[in-house]
Design a protein around this motif. Structure first.
Motif, mmCIF file in Angstrom:
data_model
loop_
_atom_site.group_PDB
_atom_site.id
_atom_site.type_symbol
_atom_site.label_atom_id
_atom_site.label_comp_id
_atom_site.label_asym_id
_atom_site.label_seq_id
_atom_site.Cartn_x
_atom_site.Cartn_y
_atom_site.Cartn_z
ATOM 1 N N HIS A 1 -37.059 -5.444 -6.136
ATOM 2 C CA HIS A 1 -36.493 -6.056 -7.405
ATOM 3 C C HIS A 1 -35.355 -5.583 -7.762
ATOM 4 O O HIS A 1 -34.885 -5.417 -9.044
ATOM 5 C CB HIS A 1 -37.513 -6.060 -8.606
ATOM 6 C CG HIS A 1 -39.075 -6.265 -8.150
ATOM 7 N ND1 HIS A 1 -39.297 -7.566 -7.894
ATOM 8 C CD2 HIS A 1 -39.899 -5.571 -7.954
ATOM 9 C CE1 HIS A 1 -40.618 -7.521 -7.701
ATOM 10 N NE2 HIS A 1 -40.928 -6.248 -7.710
ATOM 11 N N LYS A 2 -34.393 -5.096 -6.811
ATOM 12 C CA LYS A 2 -33.095 -4.700 -6.940
ATOM 13 C C LYS A 2 -31.951 -5.302 -6.250
ATOM 14 O O LYS A 2 -32.224 -5.891 -5.342
ATOM 15 C CB LYS A 2 -33.015 -3.097 -6.689
ATOM 16 C CG LYS A 2 -33.832 -2.309 -7.575
ATOM 17 C CD LYS A 2 -33.665 -0.889 -6.977
ATOM 18 C CE LYS A 2 -34.251 0.178 -7.884
ATOM 19 N NZ LYS A 2 -34.527 1.518 -7.421
ATOM 20 N N ILE A 3 -30.508 -5.187 -6.766
ATOM 21 C CA ILE A 3 -29.581 -5.626 -5.880
ATOM 22 C C ILE A 3 -28.725 -4.329 -5.667
ATOM 23 O O ILE A 3 -28.398 -3.592 -6.466
ATOM 24 C CB ILE A 3 -28.336 -6.442 -6.911
ATOM 25 C CG1 ILE A 3 -29.422 -7.531 -7.459
ATOM 26 C CG2 ILE A 3 -27.441 -6.997 -6.175
ATOM 27 C CD1 ILE A 3 -29.944 -8.537 -6.505
ATOM 28 N N ARG A 4 -28.402 -4.056 -4.100
ATOM 29 C CA ARG A 4 -27.966 -3.109 -3.536
ATOM 30 C C ARG A 4 -26.862 -3.251 -3.123
ATOM 31 O O ARG A 4 -26.340 -4.413 -2.811
ATOM 32 C CB ARG A 4 -28.880 -2.416 -2.662
ATOM 33 C CG ARG A 4 -30.398 -2.400 -2.981
ATOM 34 C CD ARG A 4 -30.842 -1.369 -4.037
ATOM 35 N NE ARG A 4 -30.654 -0.152 -3.510
ATOM 36 C CZ ARG A 4 -31.647 0.566 -2.660
ATOM 37 N NH1 ARG A 4 -32.622 -0.136 -2.324
ATOM 38 N NH2 ARG A 4 -31.617 2.017 -2.058
ATOM 39 N N ALA B 1 -30.939 -1.326 -16.827
ATOM 40 C CA ALA B 1 -31.736 -1.821 -17.975
ATOM 41 C C ALA B 1 -31.809 -3.239 -17.607
ATOM 42 O O ALA B 1 -32.869 -3.841 -18.313
ATOM 43 C CB ALA B 1 -30.641 -1.559 -18.995
ATOM 44 N N ALA B 2 -31.283 -3.916 -16.763
ATOM 45 C CA ALA B 2 -31.743 -5.227 -15.930
ATOM 46 C C ALA B 2 -32.951 -5.206 -15.064
ATOM 47 O O ALA B 2 -33.207 -4.249 -14.461
ATOM 48 C CB ALA B 2 -30.383 -5.815 -15.532
ATOM 49 N N SER B 3 -33.634 -6.324 -14.889
ATOM 50 C CA SER B 3 -34.717 -6.575 -14.120
ATOM 51 C C SER B 3 -34.702 -7.829 -13.525
ATOM 52 O O SER B 3 -33.924 -8.658 -14.067
ATOM 53 C CB SER B 3 -36.053 -6.459 -15.057
ATOM 54 O OG SER B 3 -36.147 -7.056 -15.863
ATOM 55 N N PHE B 4 -35.113 -7.706 -12.469
ATOM 56 C CA PHE B 4 -34.910 -8.932 -11.493
ATOM 57 C C PHE B 4 -36.539 -9.463 -10.974
ATOM 58 O O PHE B 4 -37.359 -8.150 -10.902
ATOM 59 C CB PHE B 4 -34.112 -8.908 -10.176
ATOM 60 C CG PHE B 4 -32.834 -8.740 -10.492
ATOM 61 C CD1 PHE B 4 -31.853 -9.815 -10.525
ATOM 62 C CD2 PHE B 4 -32.345 -7.652 -10.637
ATOM 63 C CE1 PHE B 4 -30.510 -9.557 -10.725
ATOM 64 C CE2 PHE B 4 -30.874 -7.281 -11.186
ATOM 65 C CZ PHE B 4 -29.994 -8.450 -11.181
ATOM 66 N N ARG B 5 -36.978 -10.532 -10.523
ATOM 67 C CA ARG B 5 -38.331 -10.830 -10.062
ATOM 68 C C ARG B 5 -37.957 -11.238 -8.494
ATOM 69 O O ARG B 5 -37.680 -12.543 -8.192
ATOM 70 C CB ARG B 5 -38.782 -11.851 -10.811
ATOM 71 C CG ARG B 5 -40.221 -12.123 -10.519
ATOM 72 C CD ARG B 5 -41.069 -13.040 -11.327
ATOM 73 N NE ARG B 5 -41.451 -12.477 -12.372
ATOM 74 C CZ ARG B 5 -41.155 -12.573 -13.672
ATOM 75 N NH1 ARG B 5 -39.960 -13.739 -13.597
ATOM 76 N NH2 ARG B 5 -41.427 -12.024 -14.697
ATOM 77 N N PHE B 6 -38.186 -10.612 -7.577
ATOM 78 C CA PHE B 6 -38.060 -10.931 -6.194
ATOM 79 C C PHE B 6 -36.870 -11.574 -5.856
ATOM 80 O O PHE B 6 -36.806 -12.779 -5.548
ATOM 81 C CB PHE B 6 -39.225 -11.818 -5.766
ATOM 82 C CG PHE B 6 -40.537 -11.083 -5.811
ATOM 83 C CD1 PHE B 6 -40.895 -10.087 -4.893
ATOM 84 C CD2 PHE B 6 -41.759 -11.295 -6.769
ATOM 85 C CE1 PHE B 6 -42.055 -9.285 -4.839
ATOM 86 C CE2 PHE B 6 -42.548 -10.720 -6.703
ATOM 87 C CZ PHE B 6 -43.053 -9.711 -5.789
ATOM 88 N N PRO B 7 -35.630 -11.044 -5.930
ATOM 89 C CA PRO B 7 -34.357 -11.766 -5.825
ATOM 90 C C PRO B 7 -34.286 -12.122 -4.387
ATOM 91 O O PRO B 7 -34.694 -11.319 -3.201
ATOM 92 C CB PRO B 7 -33.016 -10.619 -6.202
ATOM 93 C CG PRO B 7 -33.967 -9.360 -6.059
ATOM 94 C CD PRO B 7 -35.394 -9.790 -6.441
ATOM 95 N N ARG B 8 -33.804 -13.547 -4.013
ATOM 96 C CA ARG B 8 -33.806 -13.889 -2.849
ATOM 97 C C ARG B 8 -32.457 -14.256 -2.380
ATOM 98 O O ARG B 8 -31.975 -13.642 -1.240
ATOM 99 C CB ARG B 8 -34.798 -15.206 -2.816
ATOM 100 C CG ARG B 8 -36.162 -14.856 -2.889
ATOM 101 C CD ARG B 8 -36.857 -14.277 -1.607
ATOM 102 N NE ARG B 8 -38.249 -14.169 -1.779
ATOM 103 C CZ ARG B 8 -38.878 -13.409 -0.861
ATOM 104 N NH1 ARG B 8 -38.349 -13.026 0.202
ATOM 105 N NH2 ARG B 8 -40.256 -13.331 -0.908
#
Length: 719
Positions: free
Chosen positions: A71-74, A100-107
């Motif tokens: 659930h991250k952007i690298r 502080a931000a969150s994602f849900r299964f970024p595709r």
């Protein structure tokens, strides 16, 4: 050029097909990832991922990863250092800064010229509540905001891409438990959502996954539901480029129109050429994580693919939890189509360059005089559906501008200081695109390139009379790259083969006069040609690492001069060349951010000067003249130069008077240091020559020569 129909295509094919070679190797390495599931930042194998999905690459070569399981952007630097750009690691939809931000299964993931990263998130759909699909924006400093909430439109968000106008396109996989119900959505910057494929449109899709956009308005879509690769022109057409793919996932496209697909179901990376040929770039087809060459390497459900500015291909090797890098032979960098597109030279040796702004759709013809001052033309356009492609100037002082239309037609403008300004509309030609233009005495020659690899050379007289030439080919693996005309009445056509080989045709009024083949030269690709005042054809060679060299070839196909090999200005790639009557060759350099440089090289292909072309002042240099050919021309305005009118000029930043010669390292280290300190940014614009001055020539096979009699003359072949 009016009698080309008399040339036997069988004889023409010989010059390209006689000596086939095995394709050069695609080397697969691991850029980052230990292979174990995790979310550790670090360098190379010290870092870890969890089912990485989408990939995107910015203009500096940084790779952005939708690390779906984490659930991250690298972010991965070109050296392999992995950091977390945004995301707490917990599934959610909170905006904020960094962790502080969150994602849900970024595709899906895409990066804009501004450096902002855009992410689509896997959604949870119910027929009662809809979904929670969003498109999120991440600034370069990690600030996350939601730019589009798509819950009422999307069932299963997959890939996302950005076109040249700043519009988003999202692949909605539909009901992934069933075949069908998928669609492609267009989201404008102001939030308007429309369906451009699937649903009730005449362009069916089943369960689209990956999506990519080129600079001409086309979308490339993988559809696992049907096992196909689609090419869409939203609202106009759809074409199936490839079938029988097993769960095709991520997709990307290079500047030559080659499409790369992560065929997840077969654990391979596939290439679909412009002629529709499907080949395996890398992957044995057996689950594994081995680095290696071509099919000796292995993957485990590869998901995302992306190209960098040097033509390297990156793969999100999802079940191996790694990011892999593939060095492609003969790859052409994917560049921003905005900025300076092409360069030509007027009879007085003023350099003219064609500039296009993707954001506004406006085009201008700007000039660089012999003193190094740039004058920009007033912008014209935009013209809906039209994009400028190439330019050329003849000894008749008319500048030609080639335009492409979304419907496949072309337009040719003739603009000059006095008279004979006109516009001609050509085509459309079914399955073909006008790709390059050359200026001859009183006429223009342009190439049409077909999707299956065939070409046709058309001649357009200044009066508007068109002589369409026959179609030649296809020649498997070969692509026509450029056309150039000389004062000797011969048109040169440059060909490039997927293994790095180069072919050169010389066509005269009676047909084929000569043909030559060079290479394979490891890592090098021929990118453009121009004809000098000495009658020699300059061939621009570019390397996978960005280096550049020029060759000079005579009209019999014999190489006369191999110039020094130059290291590029950081982030730049040489893309086009033009030659003047002054014996100098102009080399246009571009980067993916639309920046441009112009190098001046001597008659023996040695660097002289460099000019930045990024800034162009406004002026009234080009005044509008309504001179449109009513029968054949589109409704365009022709902008004609008004000599002596008001104009703004500037001198290249830090540019010293007089030619700066760097032949054979004659400029000492001490002198370079003084020059750099005196001129500020000057150091980054200067080339670095290698002592392997002629290594490009040495690595090329020496060819025996064979002559064949063909209609209209003798064709010289090089073995």
């Amino acid at each position: 050029m009016k009698n080309l129909r008399s040339v036997s295509t069988a004889f023409l094919a010989v010059g390209l097909m006689l000596f086939q070679r095995t394709a050069s190797a695609q080397v697969v390495t691991t850029l980052a990832g230990s292979g174990a599931r995790g979310s550790v930042d670090g360098n190379g194998a010290d870092a870890s991922f969890s089912n990485p999905s989408g990939l995107a690459v910015d203009s500096s070569g940084n790779v952005y990863v939708a690390d779906s399981g984490n659930h991250k952007i690298r972010k991965i630097t070109p050296s392999g250092t992995v950091t977390t750009l945004a995301g707490s690691g917990n599934a959610g939809g909170a905006d904020g800064s960094g962790a502080a931000a969150s994602f849900r299964f970024p595709r899906g993931i895409a990066v804009a010229d501004s450096g902002n990263v855009y992410v689509s998130e896997q959604s949870y759909w119910s027929y009662l509540a809809g979904s929670d699909a969003d498109i999120r924006r991440i600034t370069p400093d990690g600030e996350v905001t939601t730019v589009a909430a798509l819950g009422s439109f999307v069932m299963w968000a997959a890939g996302v891409t950005i076109d040249t106008s700043g519009d988003f396109y999202l692949a909605d996989g539909g009901d992934v438990s069933d075949i069908g119900l998928g669609k492609i959505l267009k989201i404008t910057p102001d939030g308007r959502v429309t369906t451009v494929a699937g649903d009730s449109t005449p362009y069916p899709v089943s369960n689209p996954w990956g999506i990519a956009a080129d600079g001409l308005g086309h979308l490339f879509v993988t559809d696992p539901g049907t096992g196909s690769l689609l090419k869409l022109l939203p609202g106009r057409s759809d074409t199936v480029l490839a079938k029988n793919l097993k769960f095709p996932a991520g997709v990307t496209v290079d500047n030559s129109g080659n499409v790369y697909v992560a065929e997840s179901g077969r654990h391979t990376i596939r290439k679909v050429g412009v002629d529709g040929t499907v080949t395996t770039v890398a992957g044995s087809g057996i689950v594994g994580s081995s680095d290696g060459t071509g099919t000796a390497a292995s993957f485990y459900y590869p998901a995302g693919v992306a190209l960098d500015s040097l033509g390297n291909l990156y793969v999100a090797d999802s079940n191996n939890n790694k990011i892999r890098k593939i060095t492609l032979p003969g790859a052409r960098p994917r560049l921003n189509l905005s900025g300076v597109l092409d360069v030509s030279v007027w009879p007085d040796n003023t350099t003219c360059f064609l500039r296009f702004d993707e954001g506004t759709g406006q085009t201008s013809l700007d000039t660089l005089d012999k003193a190094g001052s740039v004058t920009s033309g007033s912008p014209f356009g935009p013209y809906e559906g039209w994009t400028p492609r190439a330019t050329a100037t003849g000894l008749d002082a008319l500048t030609r501008v080639l335009w492409n239309n979304e419907d496949g037609s072309a337009a040719l403008w003739l603009a000059g200081p006095g008279g004979n300004q006109a516009s001609f509309r050509l085509g459309p030609v079914s399955g073909a695109t006008a790709t390059d233009v050359a200026a001859a005495a009183g006429m223009t020659n342009l190439i049409w390139t077909y999707a299956d690899g065939r070409i046709a050379l058309w001649s357009v007289e200044n009066t508007g009379h068109v002589s369409p030439g026959p179609a030649y080919g296809p020649f498997p693996g070969w692509t026509a790259v450029a056309v150039a005309d000389g004062q000797d009445g011969l048109s040169r056509i440059l060909w490039s083969k997927s293994d790095g080989s180069t072919g050169l045709w010389f066509l005269g009024p009676e047909g084929l006069a000569a043909s030559a083949r060079f290479g394979t030269v490891s890592g090098w690709t021929a990118a453009d040609i121009a004809v000098g005042a000495d009658g020699l054809t300059r061939i621009l060679w570019t390397h996978l690492d960005g280096r550049m060299a020029l060759w000079s070839v005579d009209s019999a196909g014999n190489r006369r001069t191999s110039g020094p090999i130059y290291t590029p200005p950081p982030g730049f790639t040489a893309v086009r060349i033009a030659a003047g009557t002054d014996g100098l060759t102009r080399v246009l350099w571009k980067n993916v951010g639309a920046g441009a440089l112009l190098w001046i090289l001597s008659a023996d292909n040695v660097f002289q000067e460099s000019f930045p072309l990024d800034s162009a002042p406004t002026s009234d240099f080009w005044d509008v003249t309504m001179r449109v050919t009513a029968v054949t021309g589109p409704d365009f305005c022709i902008y004609t130069p008004t000599w002596g009118g008001p104009s703004a000029r500037f001198t290249s930043s830090g540019h010293s008077r007089g030619p700066l010669r760097l032949c054979e390292r004659q400029l000492s280290r001490h002198a370079r240091g003084k020059q750099a300190s005196r001129n500020g940014q000057r150091r980054s614009l200067l080339p670095r020559q290698h002592r392997e001055r002629n290594s490009l020539g040495r690595n090329s096979r020496d060819h025996d020569q064979e002559q064949l009699r063909v209609p209209g003359g003798t064709m010289r072949l090089h073995r």
